[in-house]
Design a protein around this motif. Structure first.
Motif, mmCIF file in Angstrom:
data_model
loop_
_atom_site.group_PDB
_atom_site.id
_atom_site.type_symbol
_atom_site.label_atom_id
_atom_site.label_comp_id
_atom_site.label_asym_id
_atom_site.label_seq_id
_atom_site.Cartn_x
_atom_site.Cartn_y
_atom_site.Cartn_z
ATOM 1 N N TRP A 102 43.369 30.766 40.463
ATOM 2 C CA TRP A 102 44.164 31.550 41.242
ATOM 3 C C TRP A 102 45.314 32.355 40.645
ATOM 4 O O TRP A 102 45.251 33.480 40.862
ATOM 5 N N HIS A 105 43.319 35.390 38.911
ATOM 6 C CA HIS A 105 42.935 36.348 39.673
ATOM 7 C C HIS A 105 44.058 37.296 40.218
ATOM 8 O O HIS A 105 43.981 38.441 40.225
ATOM 9 N N LYS A 106 45.122 36.902 40.421
ATOM 10 C CA LYS A 106 46.409 37.432 40.892
ATOM 11 C C LYS A 106 46.850 38.258 39.753
ATOM 12 O O LYS A 106 47.385 39.360 40.138
ATOM 13 N N TYR A 111 43.025 48.836 39.576
ATOM 14 C CA TYR A 111 42.025 49.999 38.928
ATOM 15 C C TYR A 111 42.843 51.103 38.284
ATOM 16 O O TYR A 111 43.922 51.678 39.101
ATOM 17 N N GLN A 145 31.995 27.866 36.416
ATOM 18 C CA GLN A 145 32.987 28.473 37.277
ATOM 19 C C GLN A 145 33.638 29.802 36.792
ATOM 20 O O GLN A 145 33.637 30.699 37.547
ATOM 21 N N ILE A 152 31.919 38.102 38.960
ATOM 22 C CA ILE A 152 32.194 38.795 40.214
ATOM 23 C C ILE A 152 33.130 40.259 39.645
ATOM 24 O O ILE A 152 33.081 41.267 40.185
ATOM 25 N N ASN A 156 32.590 44.200 39.874
ATOM 26 C CA ASN A 156 33.611 44.947 40.715
ATOM 27 C C ASN A 156 34.512 45.931 39.648
ATOM 28 O O ASN A 156 35.678 46.199 40.170
ATOM 29 N N ALA B 97 43.268 48.924 45.644
ATOM 30 C CA ALA B 97 43.149 49.145 44.235
ATOM 31 C C ALA B 97 42.641 48.000 43.420
ATOM 32 O O ALA B 97 42.722 47.910 42.139
ATOM 33 N N HIS B 98 42.313 46.756 43.856
ATOM 34 C CA HIS B 98 41.990 45.718 43.375
ATOM 35 C C HIS B 98 40.408 45.482 43.941
ATOM 36 O O HIS B 98 39.908 45.662 45.075
ATOM 37 N N ASP B 99 39.614 44.360 43.113
ATOM 38 C CA ASP B 99 38.604 43.942 43.550
ATOM 39 C C ASP B 99 38.755 43.394 45.059
ATOM 40 O O ASP B 99 39.926 42.650 45.362
ATOM 41 N N PHE B 100 37.555 43.162 45.742
ATOM 42 C CA PHE B 100 37.793 43.037 47.103
ATOM 43 C C PHE B 100 38.093 41.477 47.425
ATOM 44 O O PHE B 100 38.615 41.069 48.174
ATOM 45 N N LEU B 101 38.114 40.549 46.412
ATOM 46 C CA LEU B 101 38.428 39.056 46.562
ATOM 47 C C LEU B 101 39.716 39.018 46.181
ATOM 48 O O LEU B 101 40.300 37.641 46.262
ATOM 49 N N TRP B 102 40.613 40.033 45.602
ATOM 50 C CA TRP B 102 41.701 39.544 44.774
ATOM 51 C C TRP B 102 42.727 39.035 46.129
ATOM 52 O O TRP B 102 43.438 38.241 46.000
ATOM 53 N N HIS B 105 41.849 35.534 47.225
ATOM 54 C CA HIS B 105 42.194 34.354 46.415
ATOM 55 C C HIS B 105 43.719 34.338 46.315
ATOM 56 O O HIS B 105 44.096 33.004 46.347
ATOM 57 N N LYS B 106 44.495 35.375 46.315
ATOM 58 C CA LYS B 106 45.909 35.288 46.345
ATOM 59 C C LYS B 106 46.399 34.435 47.640
ATOM 60 O O LYS B 106 47.417 33.521 47.629
ATOM 61 N N VAL B 108 44.741 31.989 49.158
ATOM 62 C CA VAL B 108 44.287 30.658 49.353
ATOM 63 C C VAL B 108 45.478 29.623 49.401
ATOM 64 O O VAL B 108 46.382 29.800 48.255
ATOM 65 N N GLN B 145 28.242 37.393 45.472
ATOM 66 C CA GLN B 145 29.649 37.575 45.006
ATOM 67 C C GLN B 145 30.463 36.557 45.802
ATOM 68 O O GLN B 145 31.257 35.625 45.281
ATOM 69 N N ALA B 148 29.386 33.041 45.131
ATOM 70 C CA ALA B 148 30.055 32.305 43.962
ATOM 71 C C ALA B 148 31.563 32.013 44.170
ATOM 72 O O ALA B 148 31.758 30.954 43.419
ATOM 73 N N PHE B 149 32.111 32.937 44.571
ATOM 74 C CA PHE B 149 33.507 32.560 44.898
ATOM 75 C C PHE B 149 33.782 31.643 45.638
ATOM 76 O O PHE B 149 34.511 30.482 45.239
ATOM 77 N N ILE B 152 33.271 28.254 43.863
ATOM 78 C CA ILE B 152 34.462 27.891 43.008
ATOM 79 C C ILE B 152 35.364 27.205 43.702
ATOM 80 O O ILE B 152 35.839 26.220 43.342
ATOM 81 N N LEU B 153 35.736 27.804 44.985
ATOM 82 C CA LEU B 153 36.690 27.145 45.719
ATOM 83 C C LEU B 153 36.414 25.693 46.127
ATOM 84 O O LEU B 153 36.980 24.806 45.913
#
Lengths: 264, 264
Positions: A102, A105-106, A111, A145, A152, A156, B97-102, B105-106, B108, B145, B148-149, B152-153
């Motif tokens: 967590w 990733h934060k 980009y 993990q 991922i 990306n 401006a970040h990967d789409f899971l950013w 995840h924040k 969660v 993706q 996989a994400f 992990i969770l």
């Protein structure tokens, strides 16, 4: 002659010489490193203006292996406005209350930016393993993990460059003594570094497993000999320049037809 | 009689009746749902006191499918101090401006909390696909993706419950008309909802693919018939209670021997 830097599993860490410098001349390499650092400054500008990729430079290594100096030296010609640094110390209570990726990733940069991870999610298979903070089945499951997570990121457009700074036990002793004796370095000394040093061999095993388990096609580990600071800085700079040049960036095309715009 | 709610790929969405309610009686089910909601309040207290798992309830569905009301009704007896809600609207410039899971995840939640995702990372294979915001190879790679994400969770004690609210096109028309006519609901109406409605069939294909591609052993999708609000709320509440009871939580044991502590 020659020593691989990119890890292709499986490797034996003992076969890597921390004092290796490929017979190169210190002064010449320092000059070349200075040029590489300038080149990184230029490439960062292209990275920033295109804003299509993020590059993260990650450092792991024993205490005094040179993580902090590597960061400082690498970024000497880089505009701090395009840099996001993260220093992953012991997790805060908030971080600990979340899954171990967590906080990582934060901290992944936007980009266009260069990110620096001083330590990282790999602490979760290093200090956590050596100090037995969680049972084996927990830390062992983290390799897969971590690989999934880094894949991922790679998919990306987040380029993660992982450097293990490989220090010898003798050189660490030198540097820790220096921290004890030099008043300007006292603040860097922590008695707990000696506890960690006492577990040297266990850490080497944990590092070796980390390198073998998590050097994947999507994201390779590099083992950099770290006893000679000038050679270490040279290798980091060289690899970062290569990675940035691999992106084959050019200046973004204007969105409008600029030839028709008159500024009166 | 009977209709599956858990998705075991491959399913055909057309075989799921949005108006299904299993012949049950509305008033009886409402009473039962109220009991389930109370039970969720109790279980949340256990979740919070143990702080070992996080539970995320995720909703996807067409406009007016009932995502907002589902959230409101589900949490009626839940202490908001243990809830983290996230409403994933169009990404901000920072998120983009970040990967789409950013941003996902924040959001969660911390262990012990219940999280609610109103829309989610699945928008990246829904609206993004239908509106052709990125090329096919990009959104198609996201299924793996996402899997996989979510794995992990799951492996890190984050329980993700995914609900697709399956609405009929006729019922959506009713509800949108209602929003147009009822002054208390006008604020919920957006002309852009009609654009989305015009792409109804494409969305059904995108939903079906999402359900089949991302209902994994680690994290199943549920298709809930959503034309009848009382039945939808019942199914959500029932599944959330089941998931919480599966954790077999009890009150945390005291860390000290409390029998020896005297309060004077």
């Amino acid at each position: 002659m020659g020593q691989p830097f990119v890890v292709t599993p499986k490797i034996k860490l003992k076969q890597f010489d921390p004092n290796f410098s490929n017979g190169l001349d210190k002064d010449e390499i320092r000059e070349e490193t200075a040029q590489l650092h300038k080149r990184i400054g230029e490439l960062q500008y292209l990275l920033y203006s295109n804003a299509r990729h993020a590059v993260v430079v990650l450092f792991q290594g024993m205490d005094a292996a040179g993580k902090d100096s590597s960061v400082r030296n690498l970024l000497v010609h880089v505009n701090p406005a395009g840099v996001e640094t993260a220093n992953f110390k012991e997790p805060s209570s908030e971080e600990r209350a979340h899954d171990f990726l967590w906080r990582i990733h934060k901290a992944v940069p936007r980009y266009g930016n260069i990110g620096v991870f001083n330590r990282s999610h790999y602490e979760e298979v290093l200090v956590v393993r050596v100090n037995k903070l969680v049972p084996k089945e927990i830390w062992q499951a983290r390799y897969a993990q971590i690989n999934a997570f880094e894949k991922i990121l790679a998919q990306n457009n987040v380029i993660l460059l992982k450097f293990f700074l490989h220090l010898s036990k003798e050189e660490q002793a030198e540097r820790l003594r220096d921290r004890l004796q030099d008043p300007r370095k006292n603040w860097e000394f922590r008695a707990s570094d000696l506890d960690t040093r006492a577990h040297w061999d266990e850490y080497q095993v944990a590092f070796e497993d980390m390198l073998n388990e998590c050097s994947t096609p999507a994201c390779r580990w590099h083992v950099l000999p770290a006893d000679r600071k000038w050679y270490r800085d040279y290798l980091v700079a060289k690899r970062v320049v290569e990675a940035l040049e691999d992106l084959k960036m050019s200046w973004p095309k204007p969105k409008e037809d600029l030839s028709k715009i008159k500024i009166v």
